[in-house]
Write a protein that holds these residues in place. Sequence first.
Motif, PDB file in Angstrom:
ATOM      1  N   THR A 143       1.202  -1.373  -0.662  1.00 27.15           N
ATOM      2  CA  THR A 143      -0.347  -0.131   0.109  1.00 27.15           C
ATOM      3  C   THR A 143       0.507   1.371   0.262  1.00 27.15           C
ATOM      4  O   THR A 143       0.360   2.173  -0.677  1.00 27.15           O
ATOM      5  N   GLU A 171       1.866   7.568  -6.447  1.00 27.80           N
ATOM      6  CA  GLU A 171       0.897   8.417  -6.329  1.00 27.80           C
ATOM      7  C   GLU A 171       1.449  10.002  -6.422  1.00 27.80           C
ATOM      8  O   GLU A 171       1.324  10.944  -6.394  1.00 27.80           O
ATOM      9  N   ALA A 185      -6.046   6.691  -2.931  1.00 26.83           N
ATOM     10  CA  ALA A 185      -5.643   7.476  -2.532  1.00 26.83           C
ATOM     11  C   ALA A 185      -6.997   8.589  -2.564  1.00 26.83           C
ATOM     12  O   ALA A 185      -6.420   9.653  -1.772  1.00 26.83           O
ATOM     13  N   VAL A 210       2.123   6.384   6.355  1.00 31.53           N
ATOM     14  CA  VAL A 210       0.520   6.154   6.173  1.00 31.53           C
ATOM     15  C   VAL A 210      -0.107   5.372   7.478  1.00 31.53           C
ATOM     16  O   VAL A 210      -0.981   5.840   6.867  1.00 31.53           O
ATOM     17  N   LYS A 259       1.126   4.454  -2.749  1.00 29.33           N
ATOM     18  CA  LYS A 259       1.236   5.788  -2.307  1.00 29.33           C
ATOM     19  C   LYS A 259       1.530   6.723  -2.739  1.00 29.33           C
ATOM     20  O   LYS A 259       2.456   7.721  -3.245  1.00 29.33           O
TER      21      LYS A 259
END
Length: 461
Positions: free
Chosen positions: A367, A374, A421, A411, A371
């Motif tokens: 995960t 991103e 997101a 996170v 991210k």
Amino acid sequence: MSKSRSNYDVIIVGAGIAGCALAHGLSTLSRATPLRIAIVERSLAEPDRIVGELLQPGGVMALQRLGMEGCLEGIDAVKVHGYCVVENGTSVHIPYPGVHEGRSFHHGRFIMKLREAARAARGVELVEATVTELIPREGGKGIAGVRVARKGKDGEEDTTEALGAALVVVADGCFSNFRAAVMGGAAVKPETKSHFVGAILKDARLPIPNHGTVALVKGFGPVLLYQISEHDTRMLVDVKAPLPADLKVCAHILSNIVPQLPAALHLPIQRALDAERLRRMPNSFLPPVEQGATRGAVLVGDAWNMRHPLTGGGMTVALNDVVVLRDLLGSVGDLGDWRQVASTVNILSVALYDLFGADGELQVLRTGCFKYFERGGDCIDGPVSLLSGIAPSPMLLAYHFFSVAFYSIYVIAVGAQNGSAKQVLAVPGALQYPALCVKGLRVFYTACVVFGPLLWTELRW
């Protein structure tokens, strides 16, 4: 029937990616007398494989250095500009930096172009025969050549022949018959944890055209998709070993995999599974081991070193190894005295596969990795430069890998452990932080366990 010995400067076992590229590269060396090179291949018919169809920009650059970039023309190859990573309906665009681009194609068509270029090179001879053994030097110290078997034509008797050479290069792929003979006591067996099951989708529409698609599937390994010609798109589904029968694999794909893929792919996948037999290929890892103990012989390509094909780095590694080997042999008087070649793509492929098929703490890293991409900017440019073979730096890889680890811990600290997101972050309460600190330490430990041994394996030799 046996024939007398024929002598060459170099004999290459295997007319695949590495073998053909090396033969062509050696033919261009500036020498007073051109090298006499034989490539021995069991069958010169067009091969049919489900991997070796995506060439990263680093591999394209290596082809250019070898003067073989023309082999990418006339095979309906597709330009590749980067990746698209898809998870839970959310996608991240990961373009190659600058003007770099890769190519994807049908493997067999590319091989035939490489063989055509090798056959036309100065001093190179393609021999269609089966290598049955490596011939030892007198006294047993080293390799003096190979023994080959040729099929007789039109009812003629099969023949065997001894071919001698100063250097024998074994490039017969992942199922090499001669790895142990060259490596001796240092030989390591490939480790296979899963298989890719492949099919060709007709006229499928990928999320981003001219980009490889990596679909992260909850509870299962990743799915790769990339266009290999105008109408054909390759799909590779990771299936854990041992591999079940085709009918069970089809049922698994339709029930567990397809519902998690973009809707535009559902019908092409259904049609592909109905129309063709599934193809299988083991995903093997074989760490590099220092060579040089066996005089007069060397391994190259998948015969020596393999990484998980998730990153499509196999051909890029092989072609860059060929460039290095070509340059080394150009400065060596005795062709039987070569020692070692290096590559660094392996760590990334295995580490990413561990993350993309993850659970537990690895799921947190997966995960965090998604991210991290991103965020854009250097969080994409750095990793994709490594992935594409443009910047093969272990230290850059370490920097980004542990950046992902620390970002993953961040996170979970802000409460975005799962979801897309667009999820609204929910900051945990004070009483939750002791448990989160423990989880963060476990995540960092897991990152070290994944990355550390791989880095050590690559750098120790």
